[in-house]
Design a protein around this motif. Structure first.
Motif, PDB file in Angstrom:
ATOM      1  N   SER A 187      27.633 -17.323  55.772  1.00 36.48           N
ATOM      2  CA  SER A 187      28.742 -17.213  54.802  1.00 36.48           C
ATOM      3  C   SER A 187      30.070 -16.789  55.448  1.00 36.48           C
ATOM      4  N   CYS A 188      30.065 -16.429  56.731  1.00 38.30           N
ATOM      5  CA  CYS A 188      31.306 -16.073  57.445  1.00 38.30           C
ATOM      6  C   CYS A 188      32.284 -17.244  57.378  1.00 38.30           C
ATOM      7  N   VAL A 189      33.558 -16.923  57.001  1.00 40.17           N
ATOM      8  CA  VAL A 189      34.562 -17.997  56.899  1.00 40.17           C
ATOM      9  C   VAL A 189      35.560 -17.980  58.075  1.00 40.17           C
ATOM     10  N   GLY A 190      35.282 -17.129  59.053  1.00 38.49           N
ATOM     11  CA  GLY A 190      36.137 -17.108  60.250  1.00 38.49           C
ATOM     12  C   GLY A 190      37.530 -16.551  60.027  1.00 38.49           C
ATOM     13  N   CYS A 191      37.671 -15.638  59.048  1.00 38.09           N
ATOM     14  CA  CYS A 191      39.011 -15.116  58.726  1.00 38.09           C
ATOM     15  C   CYS A 191      39.583 -14.221  59.837  1.00 38.09           C
ATOM     16  N   GLY A 192      38.723 -13.657  60.675  1.00 39.57           N
ATOM     17  CA  GLY A 192      39.188 -12.848  61.805  1.00 39.57           C
ATOM     18  C   GLY A 192      39.464 -11.384  61.488  1.00 39.57           C
ATOM     19  N   LEU A 193      39.236 -10.978  60.228  1.00 37.20           N
ATOM     20  CA  LEU A 193      39.533  -9.583  59.865  1.00 37.20           C
ATOM     21  C   LEU A 193      38.722  -8.599  60.720  1.00 37.20           C
ATOM     22  N   CYS A 194      37.458  -8.902  60.931  1.00 35.38           N
ATOM     23  CA  CYS A 194      36.595  -7.983  61.695  1.00 35.38           C
ATOM     24  C   CYS A 194      37.158  -7.761  63.098  1.00 35.38           C
ATOM     25  N   GLU A 195      37.621  -8.854  63.719  1.00 35.76           N
ATOM     26  CA  GLU A 195      38.183  -8.745  65.075  1.00 35.76           C
ATOM     27  C   GLU A 195      39.450  -7.886  65.052  1.00 35.76           C
ATOM     28  N   ARG A 226      34.059  -4.060  55.357  1.00 32.45           N
ATOM     29  CA  ARG A 226      35.315  -4.696  54.921  1.00 32.45           C
ATOM     30  C   ARG A 226      35.283  -6.217  54.965  1.00 32.45           C
ATOM     31  N   CYS A 227      34.257  -6.823  55.551  1.00 33.20           N
ATOM     32  CA  CYS A 227      34.180  -8.293  55.592  1.00 33.20           C
ATOM     33  C   CYS A 227      34.246  -8.843  54.162  1.00 33.20           C
ATOM     34  N   PRO A 228      35.205  -9.722  53.867  1.00 34.20           N
ATOM     35  CA  PRO A 228      35.363 -10.214  52.490  1.00 34.20           C
ATOM     36  C   PRO A 228      34.168 -11.014  51.983  1.00 34.20           C
TER      37      PRO A 228
HETATM   38  S1  SF4 Z   1      35.486 -10.556  58.487  1.00 36.08           S
HETATM   39 FE1  SF4 Z   1      34.535 -11.464  60.292  1.00 36.08          FE
HETATM   40  S2  SF4 Z   1      32.406 -11.905  59.633  1.00 36.08           S
HETATM   41 FE2  SF4 Z   1      33.628 -11.570  57.781  1.00 36.08          FE
HETATM   42  S3  SF4 Z   1      34.266 -13.622  57.140  1.00 36.08           S
HETATM   43 FE3  SF4 Z   1      35.923 -12.752  58.403  1.00 36.08          FE
HETATM   44  S4  SF4 Z   1      35.450 -13.485  60.497  1.00 36.08           S
HETATM   45 FE4  SF4 Z   1      33.588 -13.772  59.281  1.00 36.08          FE
END
Ligand code: SF4
Ligand code: FMN
Ligand code: SF4
Length: 253
Positions: A187-195, A226-228
């Motif tokens: 389900s990860c959408v690659g938003c990059g928040l975690c990084e 916090r991952c959406p």
């Molecule tokens: S926060 Fe990280 S794991 Fe969650 S959707 Fe975004 S890139 Fe994927």
């Protein structure tokens, strides 16, 4: 000056409360470490505040790292700490005092502050109503702490003294920090928040999915909570234990 460390916003919200009441500034310890901004000059009569969560009855690695490197220009300012926790700070007060003392900083007062527990690998995240109830109590406790700081009192002296138990808790923290315990759902959408939010830059996005590039992290639970998409898991229980983020941080995104 108030330095804080946070994974899910509790300690940030507490730091902001004290800063607002005392007319002071807040600085994120993780950002100060990344930018190497570790010199602190206090104004006339200004106190030094430290606000951070307890991990396994002790200090997060980021806090130990920060306190070992902080350069204070004042001889002996009043130094106070608020340690946020789900239930108990264990021996964190003692560890804090000894880590700071090794860098010539005397911590005058330590105050535990109960807030919602964010450690979802072990506990179920509190529901919305429970969060409101805990945060309301925390508001009252912060008012009490504020008057303690204003009168320069000695903080909470009821610290836990079990040396052997706190040593084994620290061993659990070391093991828990292994990033091999993390995994990512499709389900990860690659938003990059975690990084972006990882305080120790332990995550890198590879082909749109997080990879943990360091073997150990601070275990702040920020990426997971916090991952959406709730796509990050740690061990077996996080899929059913829900997520916790302080409402103030959740609103900021
Ligand atoms: S926060 Fe990280 S794991 Fe969650 S959707 Fe975004 S890139 Fe994927
Ligand atoms: C790795 C880890 C270990 C924790 N250990 C404890 C603990 O020993 N005692 C406790 O009461 N809460 C513990 N907690 C809960 C947090 O200290 C608490 O939820 C804190 O307010 C989170 O702060 P933050 O939102 O600023 O990150 C732990 C949380 C994490 C992530
Ligand atoms: S990898 Fe996740 S849990 Fe570990 S320090 Fe980074 S944001 Fe926190």
């Amino acid at each position: 000056m108030i330095y804080y460390f946070t994974g899910t916003g509790n300690s940030q919200a507490a730091a902001r409360f004290f800063a607002e009441q005392m007319g002071e500034e807040t600085v994120d310890m993780a950002v100060a470490l990344k930018k190497r901004e570790l010199s602190c000059r206090l104004g006339e009569g200004e106190t030094l505040g430290l606000v951070f969560p307890v991990y396994y009855w002790g200090l997060p690695t980021v806090v130990v790292n920060f306190l070992s490197k902080l350069k204070l220009s004042e001889e002996s300012p009043y130094v106070w700490a608020v340690v946020t926790c789900g239930s108990s700070i264990g021996a964190a007060d003692r560890q804090l005092k000894s880590v700071a003392a090794r860098n010539g900083i005397q911590v005058n007062a330590v105050y535990p502050l109960v807030m919602p527990d964010n450690f979802v690998p072990m506990f179920r995240a509190p529901g919305e109503e429970k969060v409101k109830e805990i945060l309301k109590k925390a508001d009252g406790r912060m008012e009490e702490i504020l008057s303690g700081i204003r009168t320069r009192d000695g903080g909470d002296q009821s610290g836990f003294r079990g040396l052997a138990l706190s040593a084994s808790m620290q061993a659990l923290y070391r093991n828990g920090r292994k990033t091999s315990h993390f995994s990512v759902d499709p389900s990860c959408v690659g938003c990059g928040l975690c990084e972006t939010i990882c305080p120790v830059s332990a995550i890198r996005l590879v082909d749109g999915r997080p990879e943990w590039k360091k073997e150990q992290c601070a275990l702040c639970m920020g990426c997971l909570n916090r991952c959406p998409k709730q796509a990050i898991q740690y061990g077996k229980r996080t899929r059913k234990n829900g997520r916790y983020v302080h409402p103030g941080m959740a609103a900021e995104g």
